[in-house]
Design a protein around this motif. Structure first.
Motif, short mmCIF file in Angstrom:
data_model
loop_
_atom_site.label_atom_id
_atom_site.label_comp_id
_atom_site.label_asym_id
_atom_site.label_seq_id
_atom_site.Cartn_x
_atom_site.Cartn_y
_atom_site.Cartn_z
N ALA A 10 0.82 -1.12 0.18
CA ALA A 10 0.14 -0.42 -0.12
C ALA A 10 0.99 1.74 0.15
O ALA A 10 0.65 2.28 -0.79
N THR A 14 0.40 3.59 -3.21
CA THR A 14 0.66 5.33 -2.84
C THR A 14 2.34 6.50 -3.31
O THR A 14 1.62 7.65 -3.80
N ARG A 15 3.22 5.86 -3.12
CA ARG A 15 4.27 6.78 -3.61
C ARG A 15 4.67 6.35 -4.55
O ARG A 15 4.59 7.45 -5.37
N ASN A 18 1.61 9.17 -6.10
CA ASN A 18 2.31 10.64 -5.91
C ASN A 18 3.64 11.18 -7.08
O ASN A 18 3.80 12.18 -6.84
N ARG A 71 4.55 12.84 2.20
CA ARG A 71 3.05 12.58 3.38
C ARG A 71 2.74 13.29 4.39
O ARG A 71 2.43 13.31 5.45
N ARG A 122 -4.22 15.19 -1.82
CA ARG A 122 -4.57 14.29 -0.41
C ARG A 122 -5.72 14.46 0.36
O ARG A 122 -6.49 14.64 1.35
N ARG A 176 -6.41 8.75 -6.84
CA ARG A 176 -7.35 8.78 -5.06
C ARG A 176 -8.33 6.80 -5.49
O ARG A 176 -7.97 6.59 -4.43
N GLN A 179 -4.98 4.97 -4.25
CA GLN A 179 -4.95 5.04 -3.14
C GLN A 179 -5.53 3.94 -1.99
O GLN A 179 -5.23 3.70 -1.50
N GLU A 180 -6.73 4.20 -2.68
CA GLU A 180 -8.10 3.50 -1.98
C GLU A 180 -7.87 2.30 -1.96
O GLU A 180 -8.44 1.43 -1.02
N GLN A 183 -5.25 0.65 -0.36
CA GLN A 183 -5.43 0.67 0.88
C GLN A 183 -6.80 -0.76 1.72
O GLN A 183 -6.35 -1.41 2.16
#
Length: 379
Positions: A10, A14-15, A18, A71, A122, A176, A179-180, A183
């Motif tokens: 995760a 995310t990284r 970004n 972050r 974010r 988004r 990332q979700e 997660q």
């Protein structure tokens, strides 16, 4: 281990998102908009203001990228940068040619949208919507003030803004959603690991119960059956000693599941309690710190003391000497010569016994295997 791996995945996703967003926005501002600035340099009303606006947005781009990659995009910082982007972008648009808010030379209104995606990635999507709406309002106001809103300009404005805003929203939503999804994948993996751990624990508990049941069948069933069918006489001292031994085994078996700092001493104390209930005086002493001992070894270490304590007539002394690599359990008791003592058969243990008159002395020793002993020699 799996849960930690899921968290790592995760974080990596995310990284990557970004980095991707920061890279796209930087390429757009430094590359595409920078080339527009150079190509149409002579078209701007105030070239110094235009350059200052572009530079200020470039600085915001760097700050927003660093905050996103670390972050550290807190609400206050993100909103402050968003307001700064809108103000600086408006100044850049004002410095352009009259009626050229969305002309080929214009770059500021587009930079506002992309930098807004960067600093508000974010944050709730509604905040980006507010910024994009405000940017469209400012751009439309500049066109209206320059009396540039004829029918072709209206069509161009609608087309260009729909494409630009659509691209901004798509990138923001895609980042988004990725990332979700990462997660959610992590949460699902953690739930599966937890479920697997519960199943393993349940299987282990069931296996331990089955093991104890088989153990009881092999040790206690014959005594109970003999007492039930009359083949064993409860008045016989030998039968009484045998019943005492089996009772001690049962108490020890139950004690094996107790969560205590020193399981071996705890199990020995249950055996001592059986003897003391028979008015036997028992002295238990220890020397040294007990290491972690497997349950099978603990059973072997307590088996002979258990039997001796159960058959002792009036007194017994139990001594436990230990260090990190060795445990010695010895007992001296006035056990009758005809007592049926069960000697441990565990191959990892060594037992020494000696009788002097009415006293029986037994020593059981366990030594932790050397790491070299576990190596297999290949011929």
């Amino acid at each position: 281990m799996i849960s930690g791996h899921g968290d790592l995945v995760a974080v990596r996703i995310t990284r990557a998102v970004n980095i991707g967003v920061a890279g796209v926005v930087s390429i757009w501002h430094f590359g595409y908009h920078g080339s527009k600035l150079i190509t149409h340099w002579s078209d701007y009303q105030s070239q110094a203001t235009t350059l200052a606006s572009w530079t200020a947005l470039a600085v915001i781009d760097v700050i927003g990228s660093v905050a996103l990659l670390r972050r550290q995009s807190h609400a206050a910082l993100a909103r402050t940068l968003a307001v700064a982007i809108l103000v600086v972008g408006s100044i850049g648009t004002a410095a352009g040619p009259p009626g050229g808010a969305i002309a080929d030379s214009s770059w500021a209104w587009s930079s506002v949208g992309w930098l807004g995606v960067l600093v508000l990635l974010r944050r709730p999507i509604v905040e980006l919507g507010v910024l994009l709406t405000a940017n469209l309002g400012v751009t439309a106001a500049f066109l209206a003030l320059d009396n540039a809103f004829d029918e072709p300009m209206i069509m161009r404005f609608v087309t260009v803004t729909c494409i630009a805003v659509g691209a901004n929203v798509i990138v923001a939503l895609a980042g988004r959603l990725m990332q979700e999804a990462a997660q959610q994948t992590t949460e699902i993996a953690e739930a599966e690991v937890e479920s697997y751990a519960h199943k393993q624990a349940a299987d282990e508990v069931h296996a331990r119960r089955q093991e104890r049941y088989e153990y009881l069948r092999g040790q206690v069933e014959s005594v109970l059956r003999g007492l039930a069918d009359g083949t064993l006489d409860p008045a016989d001292p030998a039968v009484q000693r045998r019943c005492a031994i089996e009772a001690a085994r049962l108490r020890r078996l139950f004690a094996e599941n107790d969560d205590v700092p020193n399981p071996l001493l705890h199990e020995l104390l249950t055996c001592v309690d059986i003897a003391e209930r028979r008015q036997v005086e028992v002295d238990l002493s220890t020397l040294g710190d007990l290491p972690s001992i497997p349950i099978a070894i603990r059973r072997g270490l307590t088996e002979t003391p258990l039997a001796v304590l159960a058959t002792a007539v009036s007194s017994a002394r139990v001594t436990v000497v230990s260090n990190r690599d060795e445990v010695i359990v010895s007992i001296v008791a006035d056990a009758p010569p005809d007592a049926q003592i069960t000697w441990t058969t565990c191959p990892a243990l060594s037992t020494v016994r000696y009788r002097e008159g009415a006293n029986l002395w037994v020593e059981t020793r366990w030594k932790r295997p050397s790491p070299l002993a576990s190596l297999t020699t290949i011929p």
